[in-house]
Design a protein around this motif. Structure first.
Motif, PDB file in Angstrom:
ATOM      1  N   ALA A 221       0.834  -1.201   0.000  1.00 17.04           N
ATOM      2  CA  ALA A 221       0.000   0.000   0.000  1.00 17.04           C
ATOM      3  C   ALA A 221       0.873   1.258   0.000  1.00 17.04           C
ATOM      4  N   GLY A 222       1.297   1.697   1.176  1.00 16.96           N
ATOM      5  CA  GLY A 222       2.117   2.894   1.250  1.00 16.96           C
ATOM      6  C   GLY A 222       2.011   3.541   2.611  1.00 16.96           C
ATOM      7  N   THR A 223       2.582   4.695   2.743  1.00 10.73           N
ATOM      8  CA  THR A 223       2.636   5.386   4.024  1.00 10.73           C
ATOM      9  C   THR A 223       1.241   5.708   4.547  1.00 10.73           C
ATOM     10  N   ASP A 224       0.957   5.234   5.762  1.00 11.63           N
ATOM     11  CA  ASP A 224      -0.299   5.508   6.477  1.00 11.63           C
ATOM     12  C   ASP A 224      -1.536   4.911   5.810  1.00 11.63           C
ATOM     13  N   ARG A 225      -1.365   4.009   4.847  1.00 13.55           N
ATOM     14  CA  ARG A 225      -2.521   3.358   4.230  1.00 13.55           C
ATOM     15  C   ARG A 225      -3.024   2.227   5.128  1.00 13.55           C
ATOM     16  N   GLU A 226      -4.294   1.855   4.964  1.00 11.66           N
ATOM     17  CA  GLU A 226      -4.910   0.877   5.856  1.00 11.66           C
ATOM     18  C   GLU A 226      -4.191  -0.471   5.848  1.00 11.66           C
ATOM     19  N   ASP A 227      -3.910  -1.006   4.652  1.00 16.45           N
ATOM     20  CA  ASP A 227      -3.238  -2.307   4.596  1.00 16.45           C
ATOM     21  C   ASP A 227      -1.895  -2.262   5.316  1.00 16.45           C
ATOM     22  N   THR A 228      -1.141  -1.194   5.091  1.00 18.96           N
ATOM     23  CA  THR A 228       0.159  -1.059   5.744  1.00 18.96           C
ATOM     24  C   THR A 228       0.000  -1.056   7.250  1.00 18.96           C
ATOM     25  N   ARG A 229      -0.935  -0.270   7.732  1.00 17.38           N
ATOM     26  CA  ARG A 229      -1.090  -0.112   9.184  1.00 17.38           C
ATOM     27  C   ARG A 229      -1.546  -1.394   9.866  1.00 17.38           C
ATOM     28  N   VAL A 230      -2.565  -2.055   9.307  1.00 17.81           N
ATOM     29  CA  VAL A 230      -3.082  -3.230  10.011  1.00 17.81           C
ATOM     30  C   VAL A 230      -2.093  -4.386   9.966  1.00 17.81           C
ATOM     31  N   MET A 231      -1.368  -4.549   8.863  1.00 17.85           N
ATOM     32  CA  MET A 231      -0.397  -5.647   8.811  1.00 17.85           C
ATOM     33  C   MET A 231       0.811  -5.374   9.701  1.00 17.85           C
ATOM     34  N   LYS A 232       1.169  -4.113   9.889  1.00 19.26           N
ATOM     35  CA  LYS A 232       2.245  -3.792  10.824  1.00 19.26           C
ATOM     36  C   LYS A 232       1.804  -3.942  12.270  1.00 19.26           C
ATOM     37  N   THR A 233       0.522  -3.725  12.524  1.00 21.48           N
ATOM     38  CA  THR A 233       0.004  -3.709  13.898  1.00 21.48           C
ATOM     39  C   THR A 233      -0.373  -5.095  14.399  1.00 21.48           C
ATOM     40  N   VAL A 234      -1.009  -5.902  13.543  1.00 22.64           N
ATOM     41  CA  VAL A 234      -1.515  -7.215  13.960  1.00 22.64           C
ATOM     42  C   VAL A 234      -0.570  -8.297  13.448  1.00 22.64           C
ATOM     43  N   PRO A 235       0.150  -8.978  14.312  1.00 22.90           N
ATOM     44  CA  PRO A 235       1.121  -9.982  13.874  1.00 22.90           C
ATOM     45  C   PRO A 235       0.487 -11.071  13.013  1.00 22.90           C
ATOM     46  N   GLY A 236       1.083 -11.304  11.856  1.00 20.86           N
ATOM     47  CA  GLY A 236       0.639 -12.395  10.992  1.00 20.86           C
ATOM     48  C   GLY A 236      -0.606 -12.124  10.185  1.00 20.86           C
ATOM     49  N   LEU A 237      -1.163 -10.916  10.275  1.00 19.55           N
ATOM     50  CA  LEU A 237      -2.386 -10.604   9.525  1.00 19.55           C
ATOM     51  C   LEU A 237      -2.069 -10.375   8.046  1.00 19.55           C
ATOM     52  N   LEU A 238      -2.911 -10.909   7.173  1.00 20.37           N
ATOM     53  CA  LEU A 238      -2.852 -10.653   5.738  1.00 20.37           C
ATOM     54  C   LEU A 238      -4.013  -9.738   5.397  1.00 20.37           C
ATOM     55  N   SER A 239      -3.762  -8.683   4.639  1.00 16.01           N
ATOM     56  CA  SER A 239      -4.807  -7.690   4.377  1.00 16.01           C
ATOM     57  C   SER A 239      -4.679  -7.125   2.979  1.00 16.01           C
ATOM     58  N   LYS A 240      -5.827  -6.944   2.310  1.00 12.92           N
ATOM     59  CA  LYS A 240      -5.838  -6.252   1.014  1.00 12.92           C
ATOM     60  C   LYS A 240      -7.171  -5.560   0.797  1.00 12.92           C
ATOM     61  N   VAL A 241      -7.094  -4.247   0.690  1.00 14.25           N
ATOM     62  CA  VAL A 241      -8.256  -3.404   0.413  1.00 14.25           C
ATOM     63  C   VAL A 241      -8.525  -3.390  -1.089  1.00 14.25           C
ATOM     64  N   GLY A 242      -9.785  -3.225  -1.462  1.00 13.99           N
ATOM     65  CA  GLY A 242     -10.151  -3.048  -2.857  1.00 13.99           C
ATOM     66  C   GLY A 242     -11.038  -1.831  -3.026  1.00 13.99           C
ATOM     67  N   ALA A 243     -11.036  -1.254  -4.216  1.00 17.42           N
ATOM     68  CA  ALA A 243     -11.909  -0.120  -4.498  1.00 17.42           C
ATOM     69  C   ALA A 243     -13.376  -0.542  -4.342  1.00 17.42           C
ATOM     70  N   GLU A 244     -14.254   0.423  -4.313  1.00 13.88           N
ATOM     71  CA  GLU A 244     -15.682   0.199  -4.109  1.00 13.88           C
ATOM     72  C   GLU A 244     -15.948  -0.449  -2.750  1.00 13.88           C
ATOM     73  N   ALA A 245     -15.113  -0.059  -1.752  1.00 12.38           N
ATOM     74  CA  ALA A 245     -15.358  -0.427  -0.357  1.00 12.38           C
ATOM     75  C   ALA A 245     -15.370  -1.935  -0.121  1.00 12.38           C
ATOM     76  N   VAL A 246     -14.325  -2.605  -0.604  1.00 10.09           N
ATOM     77  CA  VAL A 246     -14.119  -4.032  -0.349  1.00 10.09           C
ATOM     78  C   VAL A 246     -12.856  -4.177   0.484  1.00 10.09           C
ATOM     79  N   TRP A 247     -12.863  -5.138   1.413  1.00  6.04           N
ATOM     80  CA  TRP A 247     -11.664  -5.393   2.215  1.00  6.04           C
ATOM     81  C   TRP A 247     -11.666  -6.856   2.615  1.00  6.04           C
ATOM     82  N   ALA A 248     -10.526  -7.520   2.442  1.00  6.42           N
ATOM     83  CA  ALA A 248     -10.370  -8.916   2.850  1.00  6.42           C
ATOM     84  C   ALA A 248      -9.149  -9.046   3.748  1.00  6.42           C
ATOM     85  N   MET A 249      -9.260  -9.888   4.771  1.00  4.16           N
ATOM     86  CA  MET A 249      -8.162 -10.112   5.706  1.00  4.16           C
ATOM     87  C   MET A 249      -8.169 -11.571   6.151  1.00  4.16           C
TER      88      MET A 249
END
Length: 312
Positions: A221-249
């Motif tokens: 993702a990039g600096t301060d983006r959601e995917d970056t933040r949650v994967m850095k914060t939650v150990p072992g979490l896989l995350s990918k946001v999609g346009a049109e308000a989709v998110w999978a983890m």
């Protein structure tokens, strides 16, 4: 279909609007553990499907690992570290920016956008995926021209990977914002596929994708983006946001979730995603600003977004 979840916009103590959406949580064995809203109808996952596309590329001979593979799965912000690596990926395949089928775009990162001389293909947020698609074609001996065509061998291989990972047939094929094919399937299929990535055997193509993304969240993702933040914060979490308000983890044990807001408004994704993680027992104390983003009026906080949901 059960009642949808709501992400309410509360301004000055008054609920001015609400984003309706759906959430599904799948257990490590792929069964549905929790569902609210419509989690079975086909939808376009947008960039949340990039990890699945990357698995199809690895199956076809792409040799990426680590940082390059993470960027292939990413929707990067167009910061210098992103675009320089995309250029290097293209050069390694004997290609340059002109081979990219994605449209020119300004960087998503505000600082990089202001520094840009103009929109470029390499700064488009999907250029890492497109560079990987081209590299896959070179590795497999397929033509690079027309690689974004659904009839191209690359896209057929990616479609097969999507079907295998989601456990569902592709309901429709569209064109994503970047010009690549986009396959429709359910939120449940999306969650199930993410659980399979994190549970896959070490060294498998599926696990290589999950491990690369989790090791290099900034490239996803990039600096301060959601995917970056949650994967850095939650150990072992896989995350990918999609346009049109989709998110999978997915959590490391294969418990996975997918969500979508009906109106496609991104601002409701973060509070809903954090709320579901909290419901699953994940420590999200460092994500408080994502859990209840501020509503501004005149440059000052006048309200908050809040999730209105009683988890079954």
């Amino acid at each position: 279909m059960t009642n949808p979840v709501l992400v309410e916009v509360v301004r000055s103590g008054f609920t001015e609007s609400a984003h309706r959406g759906s959430v599904v949580v799948t257990a490590p064995d792929g069964t549905v553990r929790l569902a609210t809203g419509d989690v079975t109808s086909p939808m376009f996952p947008r960039s949340s499907n990039k990890p699945l596309q990357a698995v199809g590329m690895l199956h076809s001979g792409l040799s990426y690992d680590g940082a390059d593979l993470a960027l292939a799965c990413g929707s990067h912000s167009g910061e210098p570290g992103h675009t320089e690596r995309v250029a290097a990926m293209l050069a390694a395949a004997g290609l340059d920016e002109s081979a990219l089928a994605c449209p020119p775009a300004y960087p998503l990162d505000e600082t990089s956008m202001h520094a840009a001389a103009g929109p470029l293909r390499v700064t488009m947020n999907c250029s890492g995926k497109h560079a990987a698609m081209l590299a896959t074609c070179v590795a497999a001996g397929w033509p690079t021209d027309g690689y974004e065509d659904p009839a191209h061998p690359l896209q057929k291989a990616i479609a097969n990977a999507v079907v295998s990972l989601t456990g569902e047939p592709i309901a429709a094929t569209g064109v994503d914002g970047c010009g690549a094919p986009l396959f429709a399937f359910s939120l449940t299929g999306l969650a199930r596929s993410f659980g399979r990535l994190t549970q896959a055997a070490p060294g498998s193509d599926e696990r290589r994708v999950a491990d690369a993304m989790r090791a290099h969240p900034w490239l996803v993702a990039g600096t301060d983006r959601e995917d970056t933040r949650v994967m850095k914060t939650v150990p072992g979490l896989l995350s990918k946001v999609g346009a049109e308000a989709v998110w999978a983890m997915s959590l490391p044990d294969g418990t996975a979730l997918a969500l979508k807001l009906d109106d496609g408004t991104k601002r409701g994704c973060a509070p809903l995603g954090v709320a579901v993680l909290r419901h699953l027992g994940v420590d999200v104390s460092e994500l408080a600003d994502l859990a209840a983003p501020a509503v501004l009026g005149g440059g000052r906080e006048v309200g908050r977004l809040r999730v209105s949901w009683s988890a079954p």
